[in-house]
Design an enzyme around this catalytic site. Structure first.
Site, short mmCIF file in Angstrom:
data_model
loop_
_atom_site.label_atom_id
_atom_site.label_comp_id
_atom_site.label_asym_id
_atom_site.label_seq_id
_atom_site.Cartn_x
_atom_site.Cartn_y
_atom_site.Cartn_z
N LYS A 34 48.75 24.71 57.78
CA LYS A 34 48.53 25.75 56.76
C LYS A 34 49.61 25.63 55.68
O LYS A 34 50.80 25.54 55.99
CB LYS A 34 48.60 27.14 57.39
CG LYS A 34 48.36 28.26 56.39
CD LYS A 34 48.25 29.61 57.06
CE LYS A 34 49.57 30.30 57.24
NZ LYS A 34 50.26 30.68 56.00
N ASP A 61 46.38 28.79 52.27
CA ASP A 61 46.51 30.25 52.47
C ASP A 61 47.14 30.87 51.22
O ASP A 61 48.30 31.25 51.21
CB ASP A 61 47.39 30.47 53.70
CG ASP A 61 47.67 31.94 54.00
OD1 ASP A 61 46.90 32.79 53.55
OD2 ASP A 61 48.67 32.21 54.69
N ASP A 66 41.60 38.87 42.89
CA ASP A 66 41.57 39.04 41.44
C ASP A 66 40.15 39.41 41.06
O ASP A 66 39.32 39.65 41.94
CB ASP A 66 42.02 37.72 40.77
CG ASP A 66 42.72 37.94 39.44
OD1 ASP A 66 42.18 38.70 38.61
OD2 ASP A 66 43.80 37.36 39.22
N THR A 120 48.76 41.31 59.29
CA THR A 120 49.28 41.60 60.63
C THR A 120 50.67 42.23 60.60
O THR A 120 51.22 42.61 61.62
CB THR A 120 49.30 40.31 61.48
OG1 THR A 120 49.73 39.23 60.66
CG2 THR A 120 47.95 40.01 62.05
N ARG A 211 56.77 30.74 62.51
CA ARG A 211 58.16 30.72 62.98
C ARG A 211 58.38 30.34 64.43
O ARG A 211 59.38 29.66 64.71
CB ARG A 211 58.83 32.06 62.62
CG ARG A 211 59.12 32.13 61.12
CD ARG A 211 59.35 33.53 60.65
NE ARG A 211 58.11 34.30 60.65
CZ ARG A 211 58.00 35.54 60.18
NH1 ARG A 211 59.06 36.16 59.69
NH2 ARG A 211 56.84 36.16 60.20
#
Ligand code: C5P
Length: 247
Positions: A34, A61, A66, A120, A211
């Site tokens: 990603k 991502d 808009d 999230t 992470r």
């Protein structure tokens, strides 16, 4: 080459060299990658094309949000990169999602169109502050329904909402879940977190993991151990991932 991996490694690095260093160690047949806002803003489309050229299915991502015309044009531009998946914010509304759908349908290369429901990192209280009445679950369901009705291939949500969505929306609707944390890992800024095995068992199609891999002392080892956990959980569920055939 068919890439059946359910893991999308989030290349959230401040420096493209670091991102490429990890990508170079990975097998393009064994995970997806990603590229998000930080890396894209530094390294741009050329970096994305490099990953695609190396054989990785890439999730761009950028969470477009808009007016419909602008989002459609951005989606058209994104399809030209040869990516596997892109996303828009479902809260941009049905006209915006439909415009993205039409733009992708007109393109020669058609990535999966995924709509972000509720980030999230947000909980019920955070929604109230921005004027959304109701719980995160209600909002996720509402946004997933309008995404499906507007032609999106799936949504981003927390794995905590996957079981609910699986009951309400077609099994072919692709559920992409960030906020994944192996047992004992730091939550960081994520709030609605779930372990890799619980996410798979509840019906997630793809797990976005940043992470816990990128900041691990041994990123490859961390990925491998998550992969083992995911594979063990997959033995308990029979459903193939939505979007497997694309590409
Ligand atoms: O490091 P961590 O595993 O929390 O990374 C999650 C990644 O997924 C980040 O790149 C974040 O931008 C992205 N994401 C998310 N929540 C969403 C959509 C994308 O956390 N709803």
């Amino acid at each position: 080459m068919v890439n059946n991996s359910r893991i999308i490694v989030s290349l959230d690095y401040p420096d493209p060299l670091q991102a490429m260093e990890l990508a170079n160690k990975l097998d393009p047949g064994c995970c997806k990658l990603k590229v998000g806002k930080e890396l894209f803003t530094r390294s741009g489309p050329e970096f994305v094309k490099k990953l695609v050229h190396s054989g990785f299915p890439v999730f761009l991502d950028l969470k477009f949000h808009d007016i419909p015309n602008t989002v459609a044009a951005a989606c058209t531009a994104a399809t030209e990169l040869g990516i596997w998946m892109l996303n828009v914010h479902a809260s941009g509304g049905m006209k915006m999602i439909s415009a993205a759908r039409e733009a992708i349908d007109k393109a020669s290369h058609k990535p999966l169109l995924i709509a972000v429901t509720v980030l999230t990192s947000l909980a019920d209280d955070d929604l109230a502050v921005v004027g959304v009445n109701g719980s995160v679950k209600q909002q996720v369901l509402r946004l997933a329904r309008i995404s499906s009705d507007s032609g999106a291939d799936g949504v981003v949500c927390s794995a905590q909402e996957v079981a609910m969505l699986r009951q309400e929306i077609s099994p072919s609707f692709c559920l992409v879940t960030p906020g994944i944390r192996p047992r004992g890992a730091e939550a960081n800024d994520q709030i609605r977190i779930v372990t890799p095995s619980d996410a798979i068992e509840s019906g997630s199609d793809y797990l976005v993991i940043g992470r816990p891999i990128t900041q691990a002392r041994e990123p490859l080892q961390a990925l491998l151990s998550i992969e083992q956990e995911v594979n063990a959980a997959l033995l308990k569920v029979r459903k193939p991932a939505a979007g497997t055939l694309n590409p």
